[in-house]
Motif scaffolding. Structure first.
Motif, PDB file in Angstrom:
ATOM      1  N   MET A  17       0.924   1.067   2.592  1.00 33.96           N
ATOM      2  CA  MET A  17      -0.007   0.556   3.597  1.00 33.96           C
ATOM      3  C   MET A  17      -0.700   1.707   4.325  1.00 33.96           C
ATOM      4  SD  MET A  17       1.877  -2.679   5.476  1.00 33.96           S
ATOM      5  CE  MET A  17       0.527  -2.831   6.645  1.00 33.96           C
ATOM      6  N   ALA A  18       0.077   2.729   4.682  1.00 32.81           N
ATOM      7  CA  ALA A  18      -0.473   3.858   5.428  1.00 32.81           C
ATOM      8  C   ALA A  18      -1.537   4.604   4.626  1.00 32.81           C
ATOM      9  CB  ALA A  18       0.649   4.811   5.833  1.00 32.81           C
ATOM     10  N   GLN A  19      -1.418   4.562   3.312  1.00 37.95           N
ATOM     11  CA  GLN A  19      -2.371   5.268   2.456  1.00 37.95           C
ATOM     12  C   GLN A  19      -3.457   4.357   1.887  1.00 37.95           C
ATOM     13  OE1 GLN A  19      -2.285   8.610   2.205  1.00 37.95           O
ATOM     14  NE2 GLN A  19      -0.580   8.440   3.673  1.00 37.95           N
ATOM     15  N   GLY A  20      -3.400   3.076   2.210  1.00 39.85           N
ATOM     16  CA  GLY A  20      -4.415   2.156   1.717  1.00 39.85           C
ATOM     17  C   GLY A  20      -4.282   1.828   0.244  1.00 39.85           C
ATOM     18  N   ILE A  21      -3.082   1.937  -0.288  1.00 47.41           N
ATOM     19  CA  ILE A  21      -2.847   1.618  -1.704  1.00 47.41           C
ATOM     20  C   ILE A  21      -2.758   0.104  -1.873  1.00 47.41           C
ATOM     21  CG2 ILE A  21      -1.173   1.827  -3.601  1.00 47.41           C
ATOM     22  CD1 ILE A  21      -0.490   4.613  -2.449  1.00 47.41           C
ATOM     23  N   ALA A  22      -3.332  -0.399  -2.966  1.00 47.24           N
ATOM     24  CA  ALA A  22      -3.339  -1.843  -3.236  1.00 47.24           C
ATOM     25  C   ALA A  22      -3.009  -2.072  -4.699  1.00 47.24           C
ATOM     26  CB  ALA A  22      -4.692  -2.450  -2.873  1.00 47.24           C
ATOM     27  N   ASP A  23      -1.732  -1.940  -5.040  1.00 43.56           N
ATOM     28  CA  ASP A  23      -1.339  -2.043  -6.448  1.00 43.56           C
ATOM     29  C   ASP A  23      -0.529  -3.292  -6.761  1.00 43.56           C
ATOM     30  OD1 ASP A  23       1.014  -1.380  -5.192  1.00 43.56           O
ATOM     31  OD2 ASP A  23       1.409   0.427  -6.369  1.00 43.56           O
ATOM     32  N   ASP A  24      -0.502  -4.249  -5.839  1.00 47.54           N
ATOM     33  CA  ASP A  24       0.090  -5.556  -6.139  1.00 47.54           C
ATOM     34  C   ASP A  24      -0.559  -6.595  -5.231  1.00 47.54           C
ATOM     35  OD1 ASP A  24       1.261  -5.257  -3.640  1.00 47.54           O
ATOM     36  OD2 ASP A  24       3.323  -5.152  -4.376  1.00 47.54           O
ATOM     37  N   ALA A  25      -0.140  -7.844  -5.351  1.00 45.79           N
ATOM     38  CA  ALA A  25      -0.771  -8.929  -4.593  1.00 45.79           C
ATOM     39  C   ALA A  25      -0.611  -8.728  -3.086  1.00 45.79           C
ATOM     40  CB  ALA A  25      -0.171 -10.269  -5.011  1.00 45.79           C
ATOM     41  N   ALA A  26       0.598  -8.336  -2.654  1.00 42.37           N
ATOM     42  CA  ALA A  26       0.858  -8.187  -1.220  1.00 42.37           C
ATOM     43  C   ALA A  26      -0.038  -7.120  -0.609  1.00 42.37           C
ATOM     44  CB  ALA A  26       2.330  -7.831  -0.998  1.00 42.37           C
ATOM     45  N   LEU A  27      -0.088  -5.954  -1.241  1.00 46.10           N
ATOM     46  CA  LEU A  27      -0.869  -4.854  -0.687  1.00 46.10           C
ATOM     47  C   LEU A  27      -2.371  -5.122  -0.766  1.00 46.10           C
ATOM     48  CD1 LEU A  27       1.369  -2.061  -2.155  1.00 46.10           C
ATOM     49  CD2 LEU A  27       0.839  -2.291   0.276  1.00 46.10           C
ATOM     50  N   THR A  28      -2.799  -5.830  -1.800  1.00 44.98           N
ATOM     51  CA  THR A  28      -4.213  -6.169  -1.913  1.00 44.98           C
ATOM     52  C   THR A  28      -4.635  -7.119  -0.806  1.00 44.98           C
ATOM     53  OG1 THR A  28      -4.094  -5.884  -4.308  1.00 44.98           O
ATOM     54  CG2 THR A  28      -5.973  -7.096  -3.456  1.00 44.98           C
ATOM     55  N   ILE A  29      -3.802  -8.104  -0.510  1.00 44.24           N
ATOM     56  CA  ILE A  29      -4.105  -9.029   0.588  1.00 44.24           C
ATOM     57  C   ILE A  29      -4.170  -8.283   1.909  1.00 44.24           C
ATOM     58  CG2 ILE A  29      -3.092 -10.897   1.975  1.00 44.24           C
ATOM     59  CD1 ILE A  29      -2.226 -12.186  -0.677  1.00 44.24           C
ATOM     60  N   ILE A  30      -3.226  -7.381   2.148  1.00 39.87           N
ATOM     61  CA  ILE A  30      -3.226  -6.591   3.383  1.00 39.87           C
ATOM     62  C   ILE A  30      -4.522  -5.806   3.521  1.00 39.87           C
ATOM     63  CG2 ILE A  30      -2.150  -4.610   4.530  1.00 39.87           C
ATOM     64  CD1 ILE A  30       0.550  -5.659   3.398  1.00 39.87           C
ATOM     65  N   LEU A  31      -4.955  -5.177   2.439  1.00 46.10           N
ATOM     66  CA  LEU A  31      -6.145  -4.336   2.479  1.00 46.10           C
ATOM     67  C   LEU A  31      -7.420  -5.167   2.615  1.00 46.10           C
ATOM     68  CD1 LEU A  31      -6.562  -1.257   2.342  1.00 46.10           C
ATOM     69  CD2 LEU A  31      -7.149  -1.533  -0.069  1.00 46.10           C
ATOM     70  N   ALA A  32      -7.408  -6.382   2.072  1.00 49.52           N
ATOM     71  CA  ALA A  32      -8.627  -7.193   2.037  1.00 49.52           C
ATOM     72  C   ALA A  32      -8.802  -8.079   3.266  1.00 49.52           C
ATOM     73  CB  ALA A  32      -8.625  -8.069   0.781  1.00 49.52           C
ATOM     74  N   SER A  33      -7.785  -8.174   4.112  1.00 46.20           N
ATOM     75  CA  SER A  33      -7.834  -9.113   5.229  1.00 46.20           C
ATOM     76  C   SER A  33      -8.216  -8.420   6.537  1.00 46.20           C
ATOM     77  CB  SER A  33      -6.486  -9.799   5.410  1.00 46.20           C
ATOM     78  OG  SER A  33      -6.523 -10.691   6.504  1.00 46.20           O
ATOM     79  N   GLN A  34      -9.013  -9.117   7.356  1.00 44.11           N
ATOM     80  CA  GLN A  34      -9.368  -8.659   8.691  1.00 44.11           C
ATOM     81  C   GLN A  34      -8.407  -9.211   9.750  1.00 44.11           C
ATOM     82  OE1 GLN A  34     -11.947  -6.435   9.303  1.00 44.11           O
ATOM     83  NE2 GLN A  34     -11.897  -6.332   7.066  1.00 44.11           N
ATOM     84  N   ALA A  35      -7.414  -9.982   9.325  1.00 47.32           N
ATOM     85  CA  ALA A  35      -6.472 -10.585  10.268  1.00 47.32           C
ATOM     86  C   ALA A  35      -5.591  -9.522  10.916  1.00 47.32           C
ATOM     87  CB  ALA A  35      -5.598 -11.612   9.546  1.00 47.32           C
ATOM     88  N   GLN A  36      -5.090  -9.841  12.113  1.00 45.12           N
ATOM     89  CA  GLN A  36      -4.106  -8.974  12.763  1.00 45.12           C
ATOM     90  C   GLN A  36      -2.850  -8.920  11.897  1.00 45.12           C
ATOM     91  OE1 GLN A  36      -3.896  -7.237  16.117  1.00 45.12           O
ATOM     92  NE2 GLN A  36      -2.354  -6.377  14.746  1.00 45.12           N
ATOM     93  N   LYS A  37      -2.308  -7.728  11.723  1.00 47.02           N
ATOM     94  CA  LYS A  37      -1.126  -7.533  10.878  1.00 47.02           C
ATOM     95  C   LYS A  37       0.052  -7.066  11.715  1.00 47.02           C
ATOM     96  CE  LYS A  37      -4.349  -6.290   7.240  1.00 47.02           C
ATOM     97  NZ  LYS A  37      -5.544  -6.318   8.124  1.00 47.02           N
TER      98      LYS A  37
END
Length: 399
Positions: A98-118
């Motif tokens: 997350m800290a590096q902005g990696i998106a190599d699975d469904a969970a990390l891709t959703i985190i990177l693509a969402s504007q929602a509060q995390k």
């Protein structure tokens, strides 16, 4: 409840604490949220997707290459759907990505693509948590406006005590609620000093004079002020669970409370005197336990305690001062007199003779007095809701 009717994604990662995610999801559903769960491949080694499907009545995403609806880009659709995203538990590996902005699975891709509060709740071995790399990654999450629910110290999977344990689900939700509310609170960046509880005046090493105050109202005010974004210091005689971010100072006697108040009030913007302080104390404290004698009567000489509210009112500068009047008769008359004589800007009065709203009750009903307004009567409600209403009135007057 801020979670009611909210669309929430819970991301579950691989760790022994993954089982707690089931309790976490259930609590969100109980509070009225619509919940979808995303599981990493490692998480599925600890708990099955079927568990979350039963709890949420929703499909669980385990692979971003298997969309539920033909032609949809499921992970993007979910990312845009979410009002709020929790990662419970969050492993050191996922935090690093997350800290590096990696998106190599469904969970990390959703985190990177969402504007929602995390919101991220780490759980791991204490050595992994304390590793400088993990701490750098946590700081990056803070910088990226991601809420981090810090792990607690407790019994770890490795069989010893250490910091890295996932907090209980209700604690994660309670802390998140306060922090989200505080972001746009009416007292954001204000410093609030509050007193709570009934003071104890020692007769001897085992006996004291006190009152029936439970401290519930003071603690409720501390939570409400924290929800409103304030930096809160609570001076209290009662050791209770305190809301997130509230700092406490434990005292016992009125004199100890007075000393702490006078020490901290110069650095405060708002002072709320909610404690039930003793007006008098024994003139002398016996060094040893007072023994019963053949006399039918015993006389205790009392001397007056310092008047905390009056002293703050007398020496206030920029502070907004709020007092409380717990009365058993002539409520408005006594409250109005106290407002005028104590130098307070606001006086909150309640009838403690009533069993449904008095000492130790979970509910309260108060009337709020200021010099510039007619008395404002609040309805019977929980002490927390009463505290929230009082804090909003304070914020309106103060601002």
């Amino acid at each position: 409840m801020i979670y009611e009717n909210k669309q929430i994604i819970v991301i579950v990662t691989g760790g022994i604490a993954a089982y707690k995610a089931a309790y976490f999801v259930r609590e969100l559903v109980k509070q009225g949220a619509v919940v979808r769960v995303v599981m990493t491949s490692s998480a599925q080694q600890f708990i099955t997707p079927f568990t979350f499907e039963v709890l949420t009545q929703q499909s669980v995403m385990t692979d971003m290459f298997h969309p539920i609806k033909t032609g949809s880009v499921q992970h993007i659709e979910w990312a845009q759907w979410a009002d709020l995203i929790f990662v419970v538990p969050a492993t050191a590996n996922l935090i690093a990505k997350m800290a590096q902005g990696i998106a190599d699975d469904a969970a990390l891709t959703i985190i990177l693509a969402s504007q929602a509060q995390k919101v991220v709740a780490p759980a791991m071995n204490d050595q992994m948590w304390e590793n400088p790399a993990t701490q750098r990654n946590i700081q990056q999450l803070h910088h990226d406006n991601i809420l981090v629910i810090m792990p607690t110290t407790g019994f770890l999977a490795e069989g010893y005590e250490g910091k890295g344990r996932l907090p209980e689900p209700v604690d994660i939700l309670a802390q998140t609620e306060i922090r989200l509310l505080a972001q746009n609170g009416a007292l954001k960046n204000q410093r609030v000093l509050i007193t709570a509880g009934g003071t104890r005046e020692a007769l001897d090493p085992v006996r004291f004079l006190t009152n029936r105050s439970s401290g519930k109202m003071g603690y409720a005010l501390a939570q409400a002020a924290a929800e409103a974004g304030a930096s809160v210091q609570l001076i209290t005689t009662i050791n209770r669970n305190v809301a997130y971010s509230v700092k406490t100072i434990m005292v016992e006697s009125t004199q100890e409370m007075y000393d702490q108040v006078m020490s901290h009030v110069p650095d405060s913007d708002i002072f709320i005197s909610a404690a039930a302080v003793a007006d008098y104390r024994p003139a002398q404290k016996a060094d040893q336990k007072i023994k019963k004698t053949d006399d039918n009567n015993m006389t205790i000489n009392l001397v007056k305690n310092p008047d905390i509210l009056a002293e703050v009112g007398r020496h206030k500068r920029q502070q907004y001062v709020v007092g409380f009047a717990a009365e058993t008769q002539d409520l408005l008359a006594y409250a109005d007199a106290k407002l005028k004589t104590k130098g307070a800007d606001m006086l909150v009065a309640n009838d403690v003779s009533r069993s449904d709203i008095g000492f130790s009750s979970d509910d309260n009903q108060v009337v709020v007095l200021t010099a510039s307004h007619e008395p404002q009567y609040l309805p019977v409600q929980s002490k927390l809701d009463t505290a929230r209403a009082i804090i909003q009135l304070i914020a309106k007057e103060y601002n």
